[in-house]
Design an enzyme around this catalytic site. Structure first.
Site, short mmCIF file in Angstrom:
data_model
loop_
_atom_site.label_atom_id
_atom_site.label_comp_id
_atom_site.label_asym_id
_atom_site.label_seq_id
_atom_site.Cartn_x
_atom_site.Cartn_y
_atom_site.Cartn_z
N CYS A 338 -32.33 -50.20 -25.94
CA CYS A 338 -33.12 -49.05 -26.42
C CYS A 338 -32.44 -48.22 -27.52
O CYS A 338 -33.07 -47.95 -28.54
CB CYS A 338 -33.52 -48.15 -25.26
SG CYS A 338 -33.56 -48.92 -23.65
N ARG A 367 -24.53 -56.43 -17.83
CA ARG A 367 -24.51 -55.45 -16.76
C ARG A 367 -23.66 -55.97 -15.62
O ARG A 367 -23.71 -57.15 -15.30
CB ARG A 367 -25.92 -55.17 -16.23
CG ARG A 367 -26.81 -54.56 -17.27
CD ARG A 367 -28.19 -54.31 -16.71
NE ARG A 367 -29.11 -53.94 -17.79
CZ ARG A 367 -30.42 -53.80 -17.63
NH1 ARG A 367 -30.96 -54.01 -16.44
NH2 ARG A 367 -31.18 -53.47 -18.65
N GLN A 385 -32.97 -59.89 -22.48
CA GLN A 385 -34.23 -59.26 -22.12
C GLN A 385 -35.28 -59.56 -23.18
O GLN A 385 -34.96 -59.58 -24.37
CB GLN A 385 -34.05 -57.74 -22.10
CG GLN A 385 -33.43 -57.20 -20.85
CD GLN A 385 -33.45 -55.69 -20.90
OE1 GLN A 385 -33.04 -55.07 -21.88
NE2 GLN A 385 -33.95 -55.07 -19.85
N ASP A 387 -37.41 -57.70 -24.71
CA ASP A 387 -37.56 -56.26 -24.78
C ASP A 387 -38.55 -55.86 -25.86
O ASP A 387 -38.75 -56.60 -26.82
CB ASP A 387 -36.19 -55.66 -25.12
CG ASP A 387 -35.98 -54.32 -24.45
OD1 ASP A 387 -36.96 -53.80 -23.88
OD2 ASP A 387 -34.86 -53.82 -24.49
N HIS A 389 -40.06 -51.93 -27.67
CA HIS A 389 -40.25 -50.48 -27.63
C HIS A 389 -41.41 -50.12 -28.52
O HIS A 389 -41.51 -50.61 -29.64
CB HIS A 389 -38.97 -49.76 -28.06
CG HIS A 389 -37.85 -49.96 -27.09
ND1 HIS A 389 -36.86 -50.88 -27.29
CD2 HIS A 389 -37.62 -49.41 -25.88
CE1 HIS A 389 -36.05 -50.88 -26.26
NE2 HIS A 389 -36.48 -50.00 -25.37
N LYS A 469 -44.27 -45.58 -14.52
CA LYS A 469 -44.19 -46.99 -14.95
C LYS A 469 -45.17 -47.87 -14.19
O LYS A 469 -45.66 -47.50 -13.12
CB LYS A 469 -42.77 -47.52 -14.73
CG LYS A 469 -42.34 -47.51 -13.27
CD LYS A 469 -41.09 -48.34 -13.04
CE LYS A 469 -40.71 -48.34 -11.56
NZ LYS A 469 -39.70 -49.30 -11.23
N HIS A 515 -40.92 -48.36 -23.02
CA HIS A 515 -40.07 -49.55 -22.87
C HIS A 515 -40.91 -50.60 -22.17
O HIS A 515 -41.68 -50.27 -21.27
CB HIS A 515 -38.87 -49.32 -21.94
CG HIS A 515 -38.06 -48.13 -22.24
ND1 HIS A 515 -36.87 -48.20 -22.90
CD2 HIS A 515 -38.24 -46.83 -21.94
CE1 HIS A 515 -36.36 -46.99 -22.99
NE2 HIS A 515 -37.16 -46.15 -22.41
ZN LIG Z 1 -35.75 -49.71 -23.52
#
Ligand SMILES: [Zn+2]
Ligand SMILES: [Zn+2]
Length: 644
Positions: A338, A367, A385, A387, A389, A469, A515
Site C-alpha cells: 500500500c 511477513r 499478493q 493487490d 488500490h 470490509k 485495498h
Molecule cells: Zn493495501
C-alpha cells in the site's frame, strides 16, 4: 423453595419448583423425540449442561446433538473422554494441557516423554469405547480459583495451574469423569454413552500456548460425529483430501519445492510451476486491463520511516523482518504494498476528474509466520499478493465496490470457483475515522452486494480498525472453504499520508482508498487450485497441454516435426520419444495429468496426422497438427472467455 417458570422457544411455559434441573424441566415441555437428541440446553441464551439446576425464570432452548453447537459439545466431550482413556492406558502421571473442539473434530495436548504412535490409536479408541459403554457422567463442580489451583498443584498439573493463575473470576468449574478431573467451562454430554461415532486421526507436536520457547507437547487429534454414517462420509472426504494434498501433488507434478538451505516458508517455483504461475499472472493482468486497471511495479524494501508513517511498524511490527542499513539509513522489507502505491499517487497532483484511479500490482511481500504455522503454499513467509488500490471520491464508492465484486467473481469463476460465502464486517470498537464515514462506507458495501444480488452474512464489529470490509470465502470441489478475496475501505492511510485531490469546488479533499486482493496471494491460490483440481488443471492453465508419444523409433523424425510445428503454434507441448513401450509412456503422461496425449504411429506418419488421447482415456479421431492447435485454442477460449 419458590417456584420458577420455564418457557421453551414455541412459547409453551410451565411452573416448576426452584432447583429443578434443565433436563427434568424439558421432560415436561418437549417431546421424547426431541429429548433423545438434546445434548445440552441454552438457558437464557447461554449453553449449559442438562444437569444444571434452574433457580430463576428461564427460557430453555434444546441444543440438538447434530446441530453445529451440539457437535461442538460432542467433540469437546470426546476430547475429555480421550484424555481419560490416555491416562488410563499410559498412566495418570501424563500431564494434560488443553483439549478443545475444532472444525470437524477435537484435540488434546499431552505432556508425555514417550511419543504417541499411530499404533497407539487403536488402543486409545478401544479404551474410549469402554468408557462409552460405561456411561460415565460428566460431573460438574464449582470451586474458588484458589482451591482449584491447590487441587491441580497437588496433581502436578502445571499447565492447568498456569491457566488458573490467569483467570480473573472468583470461581471456576471443574468436570469429573471417572478419576479424571479437568478444568472446564462446559457444557458437556450428559454422559459418555452419547459418543457413538469417533475416530483417532493423527498426532503432531505442538508448543504449549503455540510458543516455541515453551515445552513441546504431543497433540492427539480425533473426530466425532453424531452417527457412524456421518463419520464414514467425513473419513472418505479426508482420504480424498489427502490424495489432493498440494504439497504431495506439488512434488509429483514438479511444480514447486521448499528447501531447508533456502529457508522455511520460502517457495521455489520449478519450471512447470513457474509456467502455471505465468499463465495465471497473464490472465490476471489482461483481465485487469480490460476492467480499467493500470499495472504498477514497486520495490521490495523501503526506508523504515515510511513504515512509521504508515503505522505498520507500530501495529504490524511483529510480522515484519528486522531492518538493514544502507548508507546509514534504516530500511525494511515490505509486508504490504500500500505505501508504495500511495507514493506513486503522491508523485503528482490529482483532480476529481481523474477518479477513479485503479492500480494493481502482483506485489511480493514478506511477513513473519511461526515455523509451526507454515504449511506448503498456504502459509508462507514470502508471497506475492494480487493487490490493487482504488482511489475514488465518496460518490463513486458504491460503483467501485460493485465493479470490484464483479471482477472478483468473474476471475474466481474462470478458475472454477462459483460457490462462495460472503461476509460483510462492520465497525469494531477500536477504530479510526468518523462514524459518518463508517456508516456511508458500510452502506456502500452493502448496496453493492445487494445490487449484485448476492447473499452475505453480517459480521458486526469484525471490520479492520481502518474501515469496513467484504471477505469472500470460496468453496472447492470437496466443499472446503478457503479465504482468498478481501475488499477493504481505508480511512486511515489517506489521513496518515495526507493524501489529497482537488474537488470540483476547488478545495483539497481526502480521497477514499480501497485495498483489494482477489486471490489473496499467488502462492496460496495455486495451493488451493492444485487441491481443487487434484492437479488436473484445465487446458488453459495446464503447464503442459500435450505430450507427443511415438509408438516406435520409426516415427521419431515425424514426431520431432510435429513437435516443432505445435510449438510454433503456441501449444505448450513436450515429447516423450524414448524407446519405451507406449503403455508405459501413456501411464507416465497420465500421472502428470496432461490434458492431451498425441500418439504417433505408422498410419499417422503416412497420413500426416496425429491421434489424440484425452487424460480421461477418451480417443479422438485423427486430425492434422493445425486442426489440433485450433481445437486447443478454441477450448482455452471457452474456458477463460478470452479471445486469445
Ligand atoms: Zn493495501
Ligand atoms: Zn470440557
Amino acid at each position: 423453595m419458590g417456584n420458577i417458570s420455564v418457557t421453551i422457544p414455541d412459547g409453551t411455559s410451565q411452573t416448576f419448583e426452584k432447583g429443578i434441573t434443565a433436563g427434568e424441566a424439558l421432560k415436561e415441555l418437549v417431546s421424547s423425540k426431541i429429548r433423545k437428541k438434546t445434548v445440552a440446553v441454552k438457558n437464557n441464551g447461554v449453553a449449559v449442561d442438562l444437569s444444571v439446576p434452574l433457580v430463576i425464570d428461564s427460557v430453555l432452548e434444546p441444543v440438538a446433538i447434530d446441530s453445529d453447537e451440539g457437535l461442538d459439545i460432542l467433540r469437546h466431550s470426546a476430547a475429555h473422554i480421550m484424555a481419560l482413556a490416555v491416562r488410563q492406558l499410559f498412566g495418570s502421571d501424563i500431564k494434560v494441557a488443553i483439549g478443545p473442539s475444532i472444525e470437524n473434530g477435537f484435540y488434546y495436548d499431552f505432556d508425555r516423554d514417550e511419543p504417541f504412535t499411530p499404533d497407539d490409536f487403536e488402543k486409545i479408541e478401544n479404551k474410549m469405547a469402554d468408557i462409552v459403554t460405561g456411561r460415565l457422567p460428566f460431573e460438574r463442580k464449582e470451586m474458588p480459583v484458589r482451591d482449584a489451583i491447590e487441587f491441580f498443584e497437588r496433581q502436578g498439573e502445571k499447565y492447568k495451574v498456569e491457566l488458573l493463575k490467569e483467570i480473573e473470576a472468583d470461581t471456576v468449574s471443574l468436570y469429573q469423569q471417572g478419576d479424571f478431573v479437568d478444568l472446564c467451562r462446559g457444557p458437556h454430554l450428559p454422559d459418555s454413552s452419547w459418543l457413538k461415532a469417533f475416530k483417532m486421526l493423527r498426532v503432531a507436536g505442538s508448543y504449549w500456548r503455540g510458543d516455541e520457547k515453551n515445552a513441546m507437547l504431543q497433540r492427539l487429534y480425533g473426530t466425532a460425529f453424531y452417527d457412524k454414517k456421518d463419520l464414514k462420509k467425513y473419513l472418505a472426504q479426508l482420504e480424498e483430501a489427502k490424495k489432493r494434498d498440494h504439497r504431495r501433488l506439488g512434488k509429483e507434478l514438479a511444480l514447486f519445492t521448499i528447501q531447508d538451505q533456502i529457508g522455511p516458508g520460502l517457495i521455489l517455483w520449478q519450471p512447470r510451476g513457474a509456467l502455471l504461475r505465468k499463465l495465471i499472472e497473464d490472465y490476471w493482468k489482461d483481465e485487469h486491463y480490460r476492467h480499467g486497471y493500470e499495472l504498477l511495479y514497486t520495490p521490495h524494501i523501503a526506508r523504515q520511516d515510511l513504515w512509521k508513517t504508515s503505522g505498520h511498524l507500530d501495529f504490524y511490527g511483529e510480522n515484519m523482518y528486522s531492518g538493514m542499513e544502507i548508507d546509514e539509513v534504516k530500511y525494511q522489507l515490505k509486508p504490504m504494498n500500500c505505501p508504495f502505491h500511495i507514493g506513486i499517487y503522491q508523485s503528482n497532483k490529482h483532480s476529481y476528474r481523474e477518479f477513479p484511479i485503479r492500480w494493481c500490482e502482483l506485489g511480493t511481500v514478506y511477513r513473519y509466520e511461526r515455523t509451526g504455522a507454515l504449511h506448503g503454499l498456504l502459509r508462507v513467509r514470502g508471497f506475492t499478493q494480487d493487490d490493487a488500490h482504488i482511489f475514488c471520491r465518496p460518490d463513486q464508492l458504491e460503483d467501485e465496490i460493485f465493479n470490484i465484486i464483479d471482477l472478483n467473481l468473474l476471475i474466481l469463476k474462470t478458475f472454477g470457483f462459483d460457490q462462495y460465502d460472503i461476509y460483510l464486517s462492520t465497525r469494531p470498537e477500536k477504530h479510526v475515522g468518523s462514524d459518518d464515514h463508517w456508516e456511508a462506507a458500510t452502506e456502500a458495501l452493502k448496496q453493492a452486494l445487494v445490487k449484485k444480488g448476492l447473499d452475505y452474512e453480517l459480521d458486526p464489529g469484525e471490520g479492520v480498525f481502518y474501515g469496513p470490509k467484504i471477505d469472500i470465502k470460496i468453496k472447492d470441489q470437496l466443499g472446503r472453504s478457503w479465504q482468498c478475496s478481501t475488499i477493504q475501505v481505508d480511512f486511515n492511510l489517506p489521513e496518515r499520508f495526507e493524501m489529497s485531490y482537488t474537488g470540483d469546488d476547488g478545495q483539497e479533499h481526502q480521497p477514499i482508498m480501497i485495498h483489494r486482493a482477489l486471490m489473496g496471494s499467488l502462492e496460496r491460490f495455486v495451493g488451493v487450485l492444485i487441491e481443487h483440481y487434484a492437479g488436473a488443471f484445465p487446458l488453459w492453465m495446464a503447464p503442459e497441454q500435450a505430450r507427443i508419444l511415438n509408438i516406435t523409433d520409426d516415427q521419431y523424425h515425424y514426431s520431432e516435426a510435429v513437435y516443432d510445428r505445435l510449438r510454433k503454434l503456441n501449444i505448450r507441448i513436450e515429447k516423450d520419444l524414448r524407446n519405451e513401450k507406449l503403455n508405459y509412456k501413456i501411464r507416465e503422461a497420465q500421472l502428470m495429468k496432461i490434458p492431451y496425449m498425441i500418439i504417433i504411429g505408422e498410419r499417422e506418419k503416412e497420413d500426416g496426422t496425429i491421434t489424440i488421447r484425452k487424460r480421461n482415456g477418451e480417443n479422438l479421431p485423427p486430425m492434422t497438427p493445425q486442426e489440433f492447435a485450433e481445437m486447443v485454442s478454441r477450448e482455452c477460449q471457452e474456458e477463460t472467455g478470452l479471445s486469445n
